[in-house]
Scaffold this motif. Structure first.
Motif, PDB file in Angstrom:
ATOM      1  N   ILE A 163       0.837  -1.195   0.000  1.00 20.19           N
ATOM      2  CA  ILE A 163       0.000   0.000   0.000  1.00 20.19           C
ATOM      3  C   ILE A 163       0.872   1.244   0.000  1.00 20.19           C
ATOM      4  CG2 ILE A 163      -1.865  -1.188   1.223  1.00 20.19           C
ATOM      5  CD1 ILE A 163      -0.917   0.470   3.728  1.00 20.19           C
ATOM      6  N   ALA A 164       0.239   2.403  -0.112  1.00 22.90           N
ATOM      7  CA  ALA A 164       0.921   3.691   0.005  1.00 22.90           C
ATOM      8  C   ALA A 164       0.149   4.529   1.014  1.00 22.90           C
ATOM      9  CB  ALA A 164       0.981   4.399  -1.344  1.00 22.90           C
ATOM     10  N   ILE A 165       0.853   5.041   1.999  1.00 23.23           N
ATOM     11  CA  ILE A 165       0.257   5.859   3.053  1.00 23.23           C
ATOM     12  C   ILE A 165       0.559   7.321   2.750  1.00 23.23           C
ATOM     13  CG2 ILE A 165       0.330   6.405   5.514  1.00 23.23           C
ATOM     14  CD1 ILE A 165       1.346   3.498   5.908  1.00 23.23           C
ATOM     15  N   PRO A 166      -0.452   8.169   2.654  1.00 23.46           N
ATOM     16  CA  PRO A 166      -0.179   9.592   2.442  1.00 23.46           C
ATOM     17  C   PRO A 166       0.433  10.199   3.702  1.00 23.46           C
ATOM     18  CG  PRO A 166      -2.540   9.213   2.657  1.00 23.46           C
ATOM     19  CD  PRO A 166      -1.872   7.874   2.706  1.00 23.46           C
ATOM     20  N   ASP A 167       1.375  11.117   3.512  1.00 31.33           N
ATOM     21  CA  ASP A 167       1.937  11.798   4.678  1.00 31.33           C
ATOM     22  C   ASP A 167       1.620  13.289   4.620  1.00 31.33           C
ATOM     23  OD1 ASP A 167       3.795  12.986   2.971  1.00 31.33           O
ATOM     24  OD2 ASP A 167       5.465  11.752   3.624  1.00 31.33           O
ATOM     25  N   ALA A 168       1.967  13.994   5.664  1.00 27.72           N
ATOM     26  CA  ALA A 168       1.623  15.413   5.782  1.00 27.72           C
ATOM     27  C   ALA A 168       2.310  16.269   4.729  1.00 27.72           C
ATOM     28  CB  ALA A 168       1.973  15.914   7.179  1.00 27.72           C
ATOM     29  N   ALA A 169       3.415  15.792   4.174  1.00 25.43           N
ATOM     30  CA  ALA A 169       4.157  16.566   3.172  1.00 25.43           C
ATOM     31  C   ALA A 169       3.586  16.383   1.769  1.00 25.43           C
ATOM     32  CB  ALA A 169       5.628  16.170   3.194  1.00 25.43           C
ATOM     33  N   GLY A 170       2.489  15.631   1.651  1.00 23.43           N
ATOM     34  CA  GLY A 170       1.896  15.399   0.342  1.00 23.43           C
ATOM     35  C   GLY A 170       2.553  14.278  -0.430  1.00 23.43           C
ATOM     36  N   ASP A 171       3.429  13.546   0.204  1.00 20.86           N
ATOM     37  CA  ASP A 171       4.110  12.418  -0.419  1.00 20.86           C
ATOM     38  C   ASP A 171       3.397  11.143   0.032  1.00 20.86           C
ATOM     39  OD1 ASP A 171       5.971  11.046  -1.893  1.00 20.86           O
ATOM     40  OD2 ASP A 171       7.664  11.445  -0.568  1.00 20.86           O
ATOM     41  N   SER A 172       3.881  10.014  -0.401  1.00 23.77           N
ATOM     42  CA  SER A 172       3.313   8.755   0.074  1.00 23.77           C
ATOM     43  C   SER A 172       4.429   7.863   0.580  1.00 23.77           C
ATOM     44  CB  SER A 172       2.515   8.062  -1.024  1.00 23.77           C
ATOM     45  OG  SER A 172       3.359   7.695  -2.081  1.00 23.77           O
ATOM     46  N   LEU A 173       4.082   7.057   1.543  1.00 26.66           N
ATOM     47  CA  LEU A 173       5.021   6.154   2.192  1.00 26.66           C
ATOM     48  C   LEU A 173       4.627   4.727   1.839  1.00 26.66           C
ATOM     49  CD1 LEU A 173       7.258   5.716   4.369  1.00 26.66           C
ATOM     50  CD2 LEU A 173       5.426   5.815   6.070  1.00 26.66           C
ATOM     51  N   PRO A 174       5.474   3.999   1.098  1.00 26.31           N
ATOM     52  CA  PRO A 174       5.139   2.616   0.792  1.00 26.31           C
ATOM     53  C   PRO A 174       5.170   1.769   2.066  1.00 26.31           C
ATOM     54  CG  PRO A 174       7.252   3.215  -0.190  1.00 26.31           C
ATOM     55  CD  PRO A 174       6.738   4.413   0.523  1.00 26.31           C
ATOM     56  N   ALA A 175       4.283   0.797   2.113  1.00 21.65           N
ATOM     57  CA  ALA A 175       4.210  -0.067   3.290  1.00 21.65           C
ATOM     58  C   ALA A 175       3.602  -1.402   2.904  1.00 21.65           C
ATOM     59  CB  ALA A 175       3.360   0.601   4.373  1.00 21.65           C
ATOM     60  N   ALA A 176       3.833  -2.376   3.756  1.00 22.60           N
ATOM     61  CA  ALA A 176       3.173  -3.673   3.649  1.00 22.60           C
ATOM     62  C   ALA A 176       2.130  -3.721   4.754  1.00 22.60           C
ATOM     63  CB  ALA A 176       4.188  -4.799   3.821  1.00 22.60           C
ATOM     64  N   PHE A 177       0.912  -4.173   4.407  1.00 19.94           N
ATOM     65  CA  PHE A 177      -0.181  -4.246   5.366  1.00 19.94           C
ATOM     66  C   PHE A 177      -0.753  -5.653   5.338  1.00 19.94           C
ATOM     67  CE2 PHE A 177      -4.799  -3.431   6.344  1.00 19.94           C
ATOM     68  CZ  PHE A 177      -4.606  -3.187   7.688  1.00 19.94           C
ATOM     69  N   VAL A 178      -0.923  -6.220   6.530  1.00 20.92           N
ATOM     70  CA  VAL A 178      -1.403  -7.597   6.620  1.00 20.92           C
ATOM     71  C   VAL A 178      -2.503  -7.685   7.666  1.00 20.92           C
ATOM     72  CG1 VAL A 178      -0.715 -10.013   6.834  1.00 20.92           C
ATOM     73  CG2 VAL A 178       1.004  -8.302   6.245  1.00 20.92           C
ATOM     74  N   LEU A 179      -3.628  -8.262   7.282  1.00 17.81           N
ATOM     75  CA  LEU A 179      -4.716  -8.565   8.200  1.00 17.81           C
ATOM     76  C   LEU A 179      -4.729 -10.062   8.471  1.00 17.81           C
ATOM     77  CD1 LEU A 179      -7.636  -6.420   6.735  1.00 17.81           C
ATOM     78  CD2 LEU A 179      -6.496  -6.103   8.942  1.00 17.81           C
ATOM     79  N   PRO A 180      -5.212 -10.460   9.646  1.00 12.63           N
ATOM     80  CA  PRO A 180      -5.321 -11.903   9.913  1.00 12.63           C
ATOM     81  C   PRO A 180      -6.219 -12.583   8.881  1.00 12.63           C
ATOM     82  CG  PRO A 180      -5.661 -10.633  11.913  1.00 12.63           C
ATOM     83  CD  PRO A 180      -5.633  -9.657  10.774  1.00 12.63           C
ATOM     84  N   ASP A 181      -5.969 -13.847   8.617  1.00 14.24           N
ATOM     85  CA  ASP A 181      -6.836 -14.622   7.724  1.00 14.24           C
ATOM     86  C   ASP A 181      -8.277 -14.516   8.184  1.00 14.24           C
ATOM     87  OD1 ASP A 181      -5.005 -15.532   5.900  1.00 14.24           O
ATOM     88  OD2 ASP A 181      -4.653 -17.436   6.927  1.00 14.24           O
ATOM     89  N   GLY A 182      -9.164 -14.315   7.250  1.00 10.85           N
ATOM     90  CA  GLY A 182     -10.580 -14.239   7.565  1.00 10.85           C
ATOM     91  C   GLY A 182     -11.037 -12.883   8.066  1.00 10.85           C
ATOM     92  N   ALA A 183     -10.115 -11.957   8.288  1.00 13.57           N
ATOM     93  CA  ALA A 183     -10.498 -10.620   8.750  1.00 13.57           C
ATOM     94  C   ALA A 183     -11.019  -9.831   7.565  1.00 13.57           C
ATOM     95  CB  ALA A 183      -9.311  -9.908   9.377  1.00 13.57           C
ATOM     96  N   ALA A 184     -12.182  -9.242   7.718  1.00 11.71           N
ATOM     97  CA  ALA A 184     -12.764  -8.428   6.654  1.00 11.71           C
ATOM     98  C   ALA A 184     -12.113  -7.054   6.665  1.00 11.71           C
ATOM     99  CB  ALA A 184     -14.266  -8.301   6.854  1.00 11.71           C
ATOM    100  N   ALA A 185     -11.721  -6.582   5.501  1.00 11.68           N
ATOM    101  CA  ALA A 185     -11.102  -5.256   5.394  1.00 11.68           C
ATOM    102  C   ALA A 185     -12.118  -4.146   5.631  1.00 11.68           C
ATOM    103  CB  ALA A 185     -10.452  -5.095   4.030  1.00 11.68           C
ATOM    104  N   ASP A 186     -13.402  -4.491   5.711  1.00 13.33           N
ATOM    105  CA  ASP A 186     -14.434  -3.473   5.909  1.00 13.33           C
ATOM    106  C   ASP A 186     -14.630  -3.111   7.377  1.00 13.33           C
ATOM    107  OD1 ASP A 186     -15.679  -5.677   6.977  1.00 13.33           O
ATOM    108  OD2 ASP A 186     -17.350  -5.685   5.551  1.00 13.33           O
ATOM    109  N   GLY A 187     -13.862  -3.732   8.263  1.00 17.85           N
ATOM    110  CA  GLY A 187     -13.938  -3.391   9.665  1.00 17.85           C
ATOM    111  C   GLY A 187     -15.023  -4.112  10.428  1.00 17.85           C
TER     112      GLY A 187
END
Length: 112
Positions: A7-31
């Motif tokens: 993913i890319a996380i926006p930062d306050a400087a208007g740039d983006s920070l690349p990152a890896a994001f992992v949810l547990p198996d079966g976890a819905a990304a919709d919260g």
């Protein structure tokens, strides 16, 4: 096994920070179920496959895991490591602290 999302996380400087994001198996990304979250900090070489595996292990233990690449877009590796180290010396105001704050805010705002 949990899936790593790049993913890319926006930062306050208007740039983006690349990152890896992992949810547990079966976890819905919709919260549908909120999980505790953890930020995985990389070693001196930046975000790599080993850090992604560590984030996946956190997800396998039930955490939403975010592994940002604090060295991204700082130049060639020797230069970016020096820039990162210089930023660490600027307590609470340097780029590493701003990037960490952006990662923390992104993870806290994520629905899962």
């Amino acid at each position: 096994m949990a899936v790593v999302h790049e993913i890319a996380i926006p930062d306050a400087a208007g740039d983006s920070l690349p990152a890896a994001f992992v949810l547990p198996d079966g976890a819905a990304a919709d919260g549908a179920t909120r999980r505790p979250g953890v930020i995985v900090i990389h070693e001196a070489v930046g975000l790599n496959d080993d850090i992604r595996r560590i984030a996946r292990r956190f997800a396998d233990a039930g955490f939403a895991a975010l592994a940002p690449d604090f060295l991204a877009r700082l130049g060639p590796r020797p230069i970016c490591i020096a820039r990162f180290a210089r930023g660490i010396g600027q307590i609470r105001t340097g780029r590493p602290y701003r990037r960490l704050a952006a990662a923390q805010a992104w993870l806290a705002a994520h629905p899962s």
